[in-house]
Motif scaffolding. Structure first.
Motif, mmCIF file in Angstrom:
data_model
loop_
_atom_site.group_PDB
_atom_site.id
_atom_site.type_symbol
_atom_site.label_atom_id
_atom_site.label_comp_id
_atom_site.label_asym_id
_atom_site.label_seq_id
_atom_site.Cartn_x
_atom_site.Cartn_y
_atom_site.Cartn_z
ATOM 1 N N ASP A 105 0.461 -1.630 -0.198
ATOM 2 C CA ASP A 105 -0.476 0.008 -0.191
ATOM 3 C C ASP A 105 0.575 1.506 -0.264
ATOM 4 O OD1 ASP A 105 -2.411 -1.811 -0.123
ATOM 5 O OD2 ASP A 105 -2.332 -1.339 2.077
ATOM 6 N N VAL A 106 2.059 1.325 -0.722
ATOM 7 C CA VAL A 106 3.546 2.494 -0.142
ATOM 8 C C VAL A 106 3.683 2.173 -1.378
ATOM 9 C CG1 VAL A 106 5.373 3.431 1.426
ATOM 10 C CG2 VAL A 106 2.780 1.832 2.656
ATOM 11 N N PRO A 107 3.727 3.245 -2.102
ATOM 12 C CA PRO A 107 3.942 3.300 -3.968
ATOM 13 C C PRO A 107 5.604 3.262 -3.389
ATOM 14 C CG PRO A 107 3.196 6.056 -3.600
ATOM 15 C CD PRO A 107 2.720 4.803 -2.322
ATOM 16 N N LEU A 108 6.419 3.076 -3.910
ATOM 17 C CA LEU A 108 8.449 3.275 -4.392
ATOM 18 C C LEU A 108 8.809 3.811 -5.058
ATOM 19 C CD1 LEU A 108 10.971 2.023 -2.536
ATOM 20 C CD2 LEU A 108 10.980 -0.135 -3.740
ATOM 21 N N VAL A 109 9.211 5.087 -5.312
ATOM 22 C CA VAL A 109 9.189 6.114 -6.077
ATOM 23 C C VAL A 109 10.665 6.443 -6.511
ATOM 24 C CG1 VAL A 109 8.533 7.961 -7.033
ATOM 25 C CG2 VAL A 109 7.010 6.556 -5.793
ATOM 26 N N VAL A 110 10.885 6.035 -8.035
ATOM 27 C CA VAL A 110 12.493 6.913 -8.114
ATOM 28 C C VAL A 110 11.789 7.861 -9.489
ATOM 29 C CG1 VAL A 110 14.787 6.923 -9.586
ATOM 30 C CG2 VAL A 110 13.578 5.645 -8.334
ATOM 31 N N PRO A 111 11.578 9.352 -8.890
ATOM 32 C CA PRO A 111 11.053 10.125 -10.559
ATOM 33 C C PRO A 111 11.404 9.870 -11.573
ATOM 34 C CG PRO A 111 11.909 11.356 -8.216
ATOM 35 C CD PRO A 111 12.167 9.598 -7.970
ATOM 36 N N GLU A 112 12.261 9.547 -12.445
ATOM 37 C CA GLU A 112 12.892 9.342 -13.914
ATOM 38 C C GLU A 112 12.281 8.127 -13.732
ATOM 39 O OE1 GLU A 112 16.659 11.942 -11.919
ATOM 40 O OE2 GLU A 112 15.180 10.003 -10.926
ATOM 41 N N VAL A 113 11.734 7.076 -12.841
ATOM 42 C CA VAL A 113 11.625 5.546 -13.514
ATOM 43 C C VAL A 113 10.337 5.355 -13.373
ATOM 44 C CG1 VAL A 113 12.045 3.120 -12.511
ATOM 45 C CG2 VAL A 113 14.334 4.826 -12.581
ATOM 46 N N ASN A 114 9.334 6.049 -11.777
ATOM 47 C CA ASN A 114 7.849 5.505 -12.017
ATOM 48 C C ASN A 114 6.994 6.775 -11.598
ATOM 49 O OD1 ASN A 114 9.378 4.670 -9.786
ATOM 50 N ND2 ASN A 114 7.561 3.141 -9.182
#
Length: 339
Positions: A105-114
């Motif tokens: 339920d927690v997004p795991l984010v790399v802005p350039e990727v997803n």
């Protein structure tokens, strides 16, 4: 007048926390009020933000009233304990620890990727920052994956001591001085001496023989890029202060030439191509330190594999690998969701 946002930094006096503060100022994030939070040991210190001294307060469950965005870098235990309190108070938490990364339920984010994954923050009010080594690897691989479809990744990392924190930086500095002056060097942070040495262990070993750090790269890559990509990692601590380096081998669905890979990387967000071996130009930790770009070079086709490519990737683990990535997430958050 454009909106400003009240921001809290949890773990403000640590290596990543102080860098988060610096990144907010450098990137001109629209901060209204800034709140610096840390353990009771650090409360009472002052840090500078935009020319003003800001008092560090003790982290408590009621510390988040009026806070819009809370940047956490105080370790997994504190994130597990205090992120729910911050979210309940109305803050969106961007957490740098491993506590929430694999929570569905927690997004795991790399802005350039997803970047699209950020929208999932509404489920718990938390967004997770990936592991530093995962971040730089996926920034480099995303454009290659979009073009050729990555099937398998084999990565070996050469990770700076700053990934462990300020105490490890100091231990390397002291050990180096002691050894250069003919004196014995003591180790407290790591199980062995790090100066003039390499340690093929980062974090604890698991039953499968891999370390937690290695499995973070495996599991986080799968969550961010998709279940189809298989990853194998070996993570090594090296006597470098700042800047993680990675030797990466990929197998792709379709042929990816060196020339095409260079073309893709030259236009990729967050990437700086440094690849002129004839002129001794390739990514190095000393060049990445203090910068936000992911440096990529040493591109060459894998001679043992039909659709294989080798590359060398370097980034500042405290900046892009932690603080800058968190602030970039915050920038997307206010641009698209917290208007």
């Amino acid at each position: 007048m454009s909106r400003k946002y009240n921001v809290a930094i949890v773990g403000a006096t640590g290596a990543v926390g102080t860098q988060m503060l610096e990144c907010l100022e450098e990137r001109e994030f629209p901060v209204g009020n800034i709140k610096l939070l840390a353990s009771g040991r650090s409360a009472g210190q002052t840090l500078e933000f935009k020319g003003h001294a800001v008092l560090v307060e003790e982290l408590k469950h009621d510390s988040f009233e009026g806070v819009d965005i809370a940047l956490f870098s105080a370790g997994g235990a504190r994130s597990e304990e205090f992120c729910p309190s911050a979210a309940k108070a109305g803050a969106v938490c961007i957490d740098n620890s491993s506590a929430w990364r694999m929570n569905p339920d927690v997004p795991l984010v790399v802005p350039e990727v997803n970047p699209e994954a950020i929208s999932g923050y509404t489920k718990k009010g938390i967004i997770a920052n990936p592991n530093c080594s995962t971040i730089q690897m996926l920034v480099a691989l995303k454009p290659l994956h979009d073009f050729a479809g990555i099937k398998r990744i084999v990565v070996s990392t050469y990770q700076a001591v700053s990934g462990t924190g300020n105490k490890a930086v100091e231990e390397l500095r002291v050990q180096t001085g002691e050894l250069l002056n003919g004196r014995p060097a003591n180790n407290e942070v790591y199980p062995h001496r790090i100066a003039f040495n390499c340690l093929p262990q980062i974090d604890a070993f698991l039953e499968n023989g891999y370390t937690k750090e290695e499995m973070k790269m495996v599991d986080e890559t799968r969550k961010i890029m998709g279940d189809a990509i298989r990853t194998s990692a070996t993570c090594v601590r090296v006597p470098v202060f700042f800047g993680h380096s990675e030797s990466i081998n990929i197998e792709t669905e379709k042929k990816l030439t060196v020339e095409k890979a260079r073309e893709l990387l030259e236009d990729a967000p967050g990437v700086e191509l440094v690849d002129d071996p004839a002129e001794h130009e390739y990514p190095m930790a000393m060049d990445a330190a203090g910068a936000d770009a992911v440096l990529v070079g040493r591109l060459r086709e894998d001679l043992s594999l039909e659709n294989g490519l080798n590359l060398w990737v370097v980034a500042d683990n405290v900046r892009k690998g932690a603080a800058t990535n968190a602030v970039q997430i915050a920038e997307l958050l206010i641009e698209k969701y917290l208007k």
